[in-house]
Write an enzyme that holds these catalytic residues in place. Sequence first.
Site, PDB file in Angstrom:
ATOM      1  N   TYR A 141      44.131  51.463  40.944  1.00 28.38           N
ATOM      2  CA  TYR A 141      43.938  51.242  39.507  1.00 28.38           C
ATOM      3  C   TYR A 141      44.046  52.544  38.710  1.00 28.38           C
ATOM      4  O   TYR A 141      44.344  52.509  37.518  1.00 28.38           O
ATOM      5  CB  TYR A 141      42.567  50.625  39.235  1.00 28.38           C
ATOM      6  CG  TYR A 141      42.500  49.119  39.366  1.00 28.38           C
ATOM      7  CD1 TYR A 141      42.933  48.476  40.504  1.00 28.38           C
ATOM      8  CD2 TYR A 141      41.973  48.350  38.330  1.00 28.38           C
ATOM      9  CE1 TYR A 141      42.844  47.101  40.625  1.00 28.38           C
ATOM     10  CE2 TYR A 141      41.874  46.968  38.438  1.00 28.38           C
ATOM     11  CZ  TYR A 141      42.322  46.355  39.590  1.00 28.38           C
ATOM     12  OH  TYR A 141      42.228  44.994  39.700  1.00 28.38           O
ATOM     13  N   LYS A 191      42.802  48.665  55.047  1.00 27.48           N
ATOM     14  CA  LYS A 191      44.077  48.258  55.659  1.00 27.48           C
ATOM     15  C   LYS A 191      44.521  49.453  56.506  1.00 27.48           C
ATOM     16  O   LYS A 191      45.618  49.999  56.329  1.00 27.48           O
ATOM     17  CB  LYS A 191      45.076  47.893  54.545  1.00 27.48           C
ATOM     18  CG  LYS A 191      46.360  47.249  55.022  1.00 27.48           C
ATOM     19  CD  LYS A 191      46.205  45.865  55.595  1.00 27.48           C
ATOM     20  CE  LYS A 191      47.533  45.383  56.169  1.00 27.48           C
ATOM     21  NZ  LYS A 191      47.396  44.146  56.964  1.00 27.48           N
ATOM     22  N   ASP A 223      43.234  41.575  55.195  1.00 24.89           N
ATOM     23  CA  ASP A 223      43.775  40.224  55.403  1.00 24.89           C
ATOM     24  C   ASP A 223      42.832  39.398  56.279  1.00 24.89           C
ATOM     25  O   ASP A 223      42.551  38.229  55.999  1.00 24.89           O
ATOM     26  CB  ASP A 223      45.203  40.274  55.983  1.00 24.89           C
ATOM     27  CG  ASP A 223      45.354  41.214  57.177  1.00 24.89           C
ATOM     28  OD1 ASP A 223      44.411  41.981  57.471  1.00 24.89           O
ATOM     29  OD2 ASP A 223      46.416  41.174  57.828  1.00 24.89           O
ATOM     30  N   ASP A 247      38.690  43.675  44.038  1.00 23.31           N
ATOM     31  CA  ASP A 247      39.032  42.749  42.954  1.00 23.31           C
ATOM     32  C   ASP A 247      39.364  41.379  43.542  1.00 23.31           C
ATOM     33  O   ASP A 247      38.861  40.347  43.084  1.00 23.31           O
ATOM     34  CB  ASP A 247      40.242  43.305  42.186  1.00 23.31           C
ATOM     35  CG  ASP A 247      40.694  42.370  41.075  1.00 23.31           C
ATOM     36  OD1 ASP A 247      39.815  41.860  40.348  1.00 23.31           O
ATOM     37  OD2 ASP A 247      41.909  42.139  40.948  1.00 23.31           O
ATOM     38  N   ASP A 251      36.699  37.680  43.881  1.00 22.07           N
ATOM     39  CA  ASP A 251      37.029  36.348  43.351  1.00 22.07           C
ATOM     40  C   ASP A 251      36.899  35.303  44.460  1.00 22.07           C
ATOM     41  O   ASP A 251      36.404  34.193  44.237  1.00 22.07           O
ATOM     42  CB  ASP A 251      38.470  36.298  42.813  1.00 22.07           C
ATOM     43  CG  ASP A 251      38.558  36.631  41.330  1.00 22.07           C
ATOM     44  OD1 ASP A 251      37.674  37.374  40.851  1.00 22.07           O
ATOM     45  OD2 ASP A 251      39.495  36.163  40.662  1.00 22.07           O
TER      46      ASP A 251
HETATM   47  C1  IPM Z   1      37.772  42.105  37.230  1.00 21.48           C
HETATM   48  C2  IPM Z   1      39.020  41.812  36.450  1.00 21.48           C
HETATM   49  C3  IPM Z   1      39.596  43.128  35.968  1.00 21.48           C
HETATM   50  C4  IPM Z   1      39.971  43.946  37.171  1.00 21.48           C
HETATM   51  C5  IPM Z   1      40.781  43.006  34.996  1.00 21.48           C
HETATM   52  C6  IPM Z   1      40.456  42.123  33.809  1.00 21.48           C
HETATM   53  C7  IPM Z   1      41.270  44.350  34.560  1.00 21.48           C
HETATM   54  O1  IPM Z   1      39.911  41.084  37.209  1.00 21.48           O
HETATM   55  O2  IPM Z   1      36.849  42.719  36.673  1.00 21.48           O
HETATM   56  O3  IPM Z   1      37.703  41.734  38.392  1.00 21.48           O
HETATM   57  O4  IPM Z   1      41.069  43.781  37.733  1.00 21.48           O
HETATM   58  O5  IPM Z   1      39.178  44.773  37.584  1.00 21.48           O
HETATM   59 MG    MG Z   2      39.126  40.469  39.086  1.00 26.09          MG
END
Ligand code: IPM
Ligand code: MG
Length: 362
Positions: A141, A191, A223, A247, A251
């Site tokens: 990032y 990785k 993975d 990230d 999720d």
């Molecule tokens: C998160 C989001 C952010 C990220 C985006 C909105 C930049 O997906 O906080 O997980 O990728 O960090």
């Molecule tokens: Mg995210």
Amino acid sequence: MKMNIAVLPGDGIGVEVMEEGGKTLETVCNVFGHHAETETALVGGAAIDASGEPLPPETLDLCKKSDAVLLGAVGGPKWDEMDYSVRPERAIIGLRGELGLYANLRPAHLYPSLIDASTLKREVVEGVDIMVLRELTGGIYFGEPKGIEEYQGGQRGVNTLVYTTPEIERIARTGFEIAMKRRKKLTSVDKANILESSELWRKVVNGVSAEFPEVEVNHLYVDNCAMQLIRDPRQFDVIVTGNMFGDILSDEAAMLTGSIGMLPSASLGGDVGLYEPVHGTAPDIAGQGKANPIAMINSVAMMLRYSFNLSNEAEVIENAVSSVLDKGYRTPDIMPREAGGCKQVSTSEMGRLIIAEVEKAG
Ligand code: IPM
Ligand code: MG
């Protein structure tokens, strides 16, 4: 206690959920005799519309002089066509970098009453309680060089995945410290079978592990970790990983709990902590009272715990959320297909119910 808090609702459902988060904070303060001085500022798309930039200097200054920042969510289709350097999402990256928030805590905790809201089988997710610790100010990032350049008659898009020893050491240490307060198990995800930055990551994590002999540490390739998270999520206690892997995996971990609308987060490391739901702005449901405010409300709980050391107050909020869920109240995202004993409520009704429970605790 007196707290100075910057409130950045942002865009889409960020605005609606912040409304409920703010009221919850106010109620906790009334009940426990604290004082929260809040100041609201624009961020993301809302800030672009007003001033042309996603993170205006006034907003950043306000955050820097506050004790903590509450953020809703940023982004939306309206700003998707804009140049990457000025899109709403840049505000989040800017805040993380400017405030030095290298440690991002994303707890995936399954509420027993929501067990059937998960897309996974009951016997797989029952009792899931994972802390995903994501490195937040390094890796791909932030790595240089980056950009899009002319290349052999076409173009070339470049990002750089880079981690230095001190960056890995500090996040690893945070991971071990968190594990010490939990079930003493740390899984480091990388990785390392292919990436040099991961080879270093693994070596440094092993080095830091010598300081924490009580913590059992293991390493997984990303993975495999993605697979293990849905195969047998209960094997995990704390997961520590880099920015992009974190990230993605956070999720995935969120969905174990039924809905990403449930998950709060804390970003720590500098003088000012930032607290936000893991979910985004959900343009498809924005403005309809359908958003789940629990991730935002639990982010307020995390703020009380991590920025102000008010664990009792944090638990009061978390328990209030639990009992409202136990009573069967559900926003649409966690509503079972067959209602059973459940009752669907709107964003503000959910907020009101949780606040009423907080008041009872006083
Ligand atoms: C998160 C989001 C952010 C990220 C985006 C909105 C930049 O997906 O906080 O997980 O990728 O960090
Ligand atoms: Mg995210």
